[in-house]
Design a protein around this motif. Structure first.
Motif, mmCIF file in Angstrom:
data_model
loop_
_atom_site.group_PDB
_atom_site.id
_atom_site.type_symbol
_atom_site.label_atom_id
_atom_site.label_comp_id
_atom_site.label_asym_id
_atom_site.label_seq_id
_atom_site.Cartn_x
_atom_site.Cartn_y
_atom_site.Cartn_z
ATOM 1 N N ALA A 112 30.687 25.817 28.147
ATOM 2 C CA ALA A 112 31.229 24.903 29.230
ATOM 3 C C ALA A 112 32.665 25.624 29.439
ATOM 4 O O ALA A 112 33.307 26.060 28.551
ATOM 5 N N GLY A 113 32.920 25.562 30.695
ATOM 6 C CA GLY A 113 34.320 25.852 31.074
ATOM 7 C C GLY A 113 34.440 27.284 31.663
ATOM 8 O O GLY A 113 33.908 28.182 31.234
ATOM 9 N N GLN A 114 35.646 27.587 32.267
ATOM 10 C CA GLN A 114 35.839 28.871 33.044
ATOM 11 C C GLN A 114 35.953 30.054 32.073
ATOM 12 O O GLN A 114 35.516 31.301 32.169
ATOM 13 N N ALA A 115 36.809 29.615 31.001
ATOM 14 C CA ALA A 115 37.124 30.778 29.978
ATOM 15 C C ALA A 115 36.032 31.220 29.336
ATOM 16 O O ALA A 115 36.011 32.578 29.140
ATOM 17 N N ALA A 116 34.929 30.260 29.040
ATOM 18 C CA ALA A 116 33.929 30.767 28.475
ATOM 19 C C ALA A 116 32.615 31.526 29.455
ATOM 20 O O ALA A 116 32.424 32.774 28.807
ATOM 21 N N ARG A 117 32.750 31.331 30.420
ATOM 22 C CA ARG A 117 31.983 32.077 31.516
ATOM 23 C C ARG A 117 32.519 33.650 31.577
ATOM 24 O O ARG A 117 32.065 34.378 31.528
ATOM 25 N N GLU A 118 33.910 33.564 31.699
ATOM 26 C CA GLU A 118 34.604 34.732 31.626
ATOM 27 C C GLU A 118 34.485 35.649 30.893
ATOM 28 O O GLU A 118 34.118 36.967 30.921
ATOM 29 N N GLN A 119 34.698 35.164 29.543
ATOM 30 C CA GLN A 119 34.473 36.014 28.288
ATOM 31 C C GLN A 119 33.036 36.314 27.937
ATOM 32 O O GLN A 119 32.934 37.845 27.729
ATOM 33 N N ALA A 120 32.041 35.472 28.312
ATOM 34 C CA ALA A 120 30.642 36.151 28.174
ATOM 35 C C ALA A 120 30.427 37.091 29.317
ATOM 36 O O ALA A 120 29.789 38.061 29.060
ATOM 37 N N LEU A 121 30.990 37.110 30.407
ATOM 38 C CA LEU A 121 30.685 38.042 31.302
ATOM 39 C C LEU A 121 31.543 39.368 31.092
ATOM 40 O O LEU A 121 30.627 40.421 30.974
ATOM 41 N N ASP A 122 32.668 39.562 30.425
ATOM 42 C CA ASP A 122 33.451 40.625 30.106
ATOM 43 C C ASP A 122 32.637 41.269 29.101
ATOM 44 O O ASP A 122 32.604 42.525 28.832
ATOM 45 N N ASP A 123 31.995 40.424 27.911
ATOM 46 C CA ASP A 123 31.135 40.991 26.772
ATOM 47 C C ASP A 123 30.052 41.762 27.484
ATOM 48 O O ASP A 123 29.776 42.845 26.916
ATOM 49 N N LEU A 124 29.317 41.226 28.659
ATOM 50 C CA LEU A 124 28.234 41.610 29.072
ATOM 51 C C LEU A 124 28.598 42.881 29.593
ATOM 52 O O LEU A 124 27.813 44.050 29.709
#
Length: 324
Positions: free
Chosen positions: A134-146
């Motif tokens: 949950a949360g914006q930071a988790a979204r953005e980190q996962a997208l960066d990794d992808l």
């Protein structure tokens, strides 16, 4: 107030002409959604309501407009890398569909807390789903990794000139369908739809007030407009799950310049508004769609006797968990 066909001011990185260009690019792929009236709801709020039915749009929400414009704006070399995004649901489905039309892969980071209906829709349209916390930071980190692994092109759900221009095509269409609009009410989460709608309204034949509406519990857009700088999200929950994204930087710059006001509505009014639209207008809308109409149930807006456009942003509802 936003005038008609005059000169276009340089507003940030997106202009009203870009909305017209987006409509030309995507119009053969999306639905030209109807504008619906309901005399019962008009009497209830004392205004002439014109509901722009993006709940009847392909993939079930306005998001296909921005995703399609972004995907078809890519040159062939970039498109071949595929596209990626983070999304709580509707953008995921839209990006998957737009990518499928163009024959390229789409991968979407989706919070584990997202609506199962919206997640399933994204998978049905062909997206590869990557779950995140949950949360914006988790979204953005996962997208960066992808992106670092795959090289995919990021199509941001709202902080993108192409997405904003595409989202604005809903109100551009509405201006053609209802030339005597006095005001337009638009839900605001990340701000892409509101920013694009405000730019589109400047192409309307006459002056149109553009007002954003968001839940009281997630009021970062209203606070940001008042403060003049983007404010942090509350990270509170809301029945309007599609509006939990924090306000984007590019949308905020446009909103500052182009939007007349942003008002907030309590959770109870959102649920009441959703139920009224279902019962009286016979339209299936999700909670986020009901937020603009909810503003007319309170006392914050004085639109009595006006012709008011209401953007019904989507209809992707979990029928096993209705809010009433």
């Amino acid at each position: 107030m936003h005038g008609g066909m005059g000169s276009v001011r340089n507003v940030s990185d997106v202009h009203s002409a870009d909305v017209e260009g987006a409509l030309a690019r995507i119009r053969t792929r999306i639905h030209h959604t109807p504008v619906v009236t309901c005399a019962s709801l008009d009497r209830l709020v004392g205004a002439g309501l014109r509901f722009k039915c993006e709940n009847l749009q392909k993939t079930g929400s306005f998001k296909i407009r921005g995703a399609c414009n972004a995907v078809y704006s890519l040159d062939d070399r970039d498109a071949s890398r595929g596209v990626a995004a983070h999304s709580s649901g509707n953008h995921a489905a839209a990006l998957a569909q737009a990518a499928a039309w163009r024959g390229i892969p789409a991968t979407v980071v989706v919070p584990e807390s997202a609506s199962p209906v919206k997640r399933a829709a994204a998978e049905r349209y062909g997206a590869t789903i990557v779950p995140c916390g949950a949360g914006q930071a988790a979204r953005e980190q996962a997208l960066d990794d992808l992106v670092s692994r795959t090289g995919a092109v990021v199509v941001h759900p709202h902080d993108s000139p192409e997405v904003i221009a595409g989202q604005g095509t809903a109100v551009l269409e509405m201006c053609m369908q209802v030339p005597d609009l006095d005001a337009v009410l638009v839900p605001v989460g990340g701000g892409g739809l509101l920013a694009g709608s405000a730019l589109a309204a400047r192409r309307c034949p006459g002056p149109v007030s553009v007002i954003g509406v968001e839940p009281e519990r997630v009021d970062d857009a209203a606070r940001s407009l008042r403060a003049g700088v983007r404010q942090p999200p509350t990270d509170a929950g809301s029945v309007a799950d599609g509006l939990l994204t924090s306000l984007g930087e590019l949308p905020f710059r446009i909103i500052q310049s182009e939007v007349d006001d942003i008002v907030t509505v309590p959770e109870a009014d959102i649920v009441r508004a959703m139920r009224l639209i279902w019962e009286r207008a016979k339209l299936i809308v999700e909670p986020s769609s009901a937020v603009p109409f909810a503003a007319l149930l309170g006392d914050d807006l004085d639109l009595g006797g006006k012709t008011v456009g209401v953007v019904l942003s989507g209809g992707n509802v979990n029928l096993d968990a209705l809010p009433w």
